[in-house]
Design a protein around this motif. Structure first.
Motif, PDB file in Angstrom:
ATOM      1  N   ALA A  10       0.827  -1.204   0.000  1.00  0.00           N
ATOM      2  CA  ALA A  10       0.000   0.000   0.000  1.00  0.00           C
ATOM      3  C   ALA A  10       0.863   1.257   0.000  1.00  0.00           C
ATOM      4  N   ARG A  13       2.084   1.753  -3.497  1.00  0.00           N
ATOM      5  CA  ARG A  13       0.991   2.246  -4.347  1.00  0.00           C
ATOM      6  C   ARG A  13       0.728   3.723  -4.089  1.00  0.00           C
ATOM      7  N   ASP A  14       0.673   4.110  -2.811  1.00  0.00           N
ATOM      8  CA  ASP A  14       0.409   5.505  -2.479  1.00  0.00           C
ATOM      9  C   ASP A  14       1.527   6.415  -2.981  1.00  0.00           C
ATOM     10  N   CYS A  58      -2.533   1.292  -9.567  1.00  0.00           N
ATOM     11  CA  CYS A  58      -2.998   2.634  -9.211  1.00  0.00           C
ATOM     12  C   CYS A  58      -4.327   2.943  -9.893  1.00  0.00           C
ATOM     13  N   TYR A  61      -7.090   1.036  -8.044  1.00  0.00           N
ATOM     14  CA  TYR A  61      -7.341   1.647  -6.739  1.00  0.00           C
ATOM     15  C   TYR A  61      -8.122   2.952  -6.889  1.00  0.00           C
ATOM     16  N   THR A  62      -7.729   3.758  -7.859  1.00  0.00           N
ATOM     17  CA  THR A  62      -8.378   5.050  -8.072  1.00  0.00           C
ATOM     18  C   THR A  62      -9.844   4.881  -8.441  1.00  0.00           C
ATOM     19  N   ASP A  64     -11.812   2.271  -7.962  1.00  0.00           N
ATOM     20  CA  ASP A  64     -12.562   1.681  -6.847  1.00  0.00           C
ATOM     21  C   ASP A  64     -12.828   2.718  -5.756  1.00  0.00           C
ATOM     22  N   ALA A  65     -11.826   3.532  -5.439  1.00  0.00           N
ATOM     23  CA  ALA A  65     -11.979   4.529  -4.377  1.00  0.00           C
ATOM     24  C   ALA A  65     -13.046   5.552  -4.734  1.00  0.00           C
TER      25      ALA A  65
END
Length: 211
Positions: A10, A13-14, A58, A61-62, A64-65
């Motif tokens: 994580a 990724r961040d 990324c 994640y983007t 989904d967020a």
């Protein structure tokens, strides 16, 4: 970023979200991402393989967020205590990445735009608490225009920050622009007569255009 999600994967990724957002995929490097995450380049490659693999992570994640944030806003309501703070905590850190992806172009950016237009069309058609149902007969084009204007604010955040004195993709800069956008949506800038004349002129130019 989610402070409870502090695994090495994580953190990488961040860090990649920030590096890609600042330098673009071409400009960002595995070494730079590793340094920002506080890990070795080898660990980055262990978890994600290549820079393209990291970008795909990324992207997922983007999307989904943002989808989860939208769902929470719809289900809980925008007036839910603490919701805005939660939304900002999730979305502001990834907005620079979204801005860069929209400009550079990627399958994920295209999917995000299309998904947002589709969701907006459905929600506006249903009607939401506190919002008037649009009077347009072309709800898809209406939703696409609103989506483009919204994403445009993200893409142009550096110019907005220069003019307004604070980057709107920060907690300090967000409120002023957000309040201005609310004012724009709340104001009836055009008189009914001007709207009717403009529609008539556009229909003459493109007779097939719907109102």
């Amino acid at each position: 970023m989610n402070e409870d999600d502090l695994t090495a994967r994580a953190r990488i990724r961040d860090a990649a979200l920030l590096e890609f957002g600042e330098h673009g995929v071409k400009g960002a490097t595995i070494r730079g991402i590793a340094q920002r995450a506080g890990v070795s380049p080898g660990l980055v490659q262990h978890h994600f393989g290549t820079k393209d693999g990291l970008r795909e992570a990324c992207d997922r994640y983007t999307i989904d967020a943002i989808r989860v944030t939208k769902r929470d806003a719809i289900e809980k309501g925008v007036n839910e205590p603490g919701l805005l703070a939660s939304v900002l905590n999730v979305t502001l850190p990834i907005q620079r990445y979204v801005a860069r992806a929209l400009v550079d172009g990627s399958p994920a950016a295209a999917a995000l735009f299309d998904d947002t237009v589709k969701a907006s069309t459905e929600l506006l058609g249903q009607g939401l608490t506190g919002m008037k149902r649009p009077t347009t007969s072309d709800l898809e084009a209406y939703s696409a225009a609103v989506t483009a204007m919204t994403f445009g604010l993200v893409v142009l955040h550096e110019h907005l920050g220069r003019v307004l004195g604070e980057d709107p993709l920060t907690v300090a800069g967000y409120p002023r622009l957000a309040l201005a956008v609310l004012d724009v949506f709340a104001d009836d800038l055009l008189s009914p007569e001007l709207v009717d004349r403009s529609r008539a002129a556009i229909r003459q130019f493109a007779p097939e255009t719907r109102s």
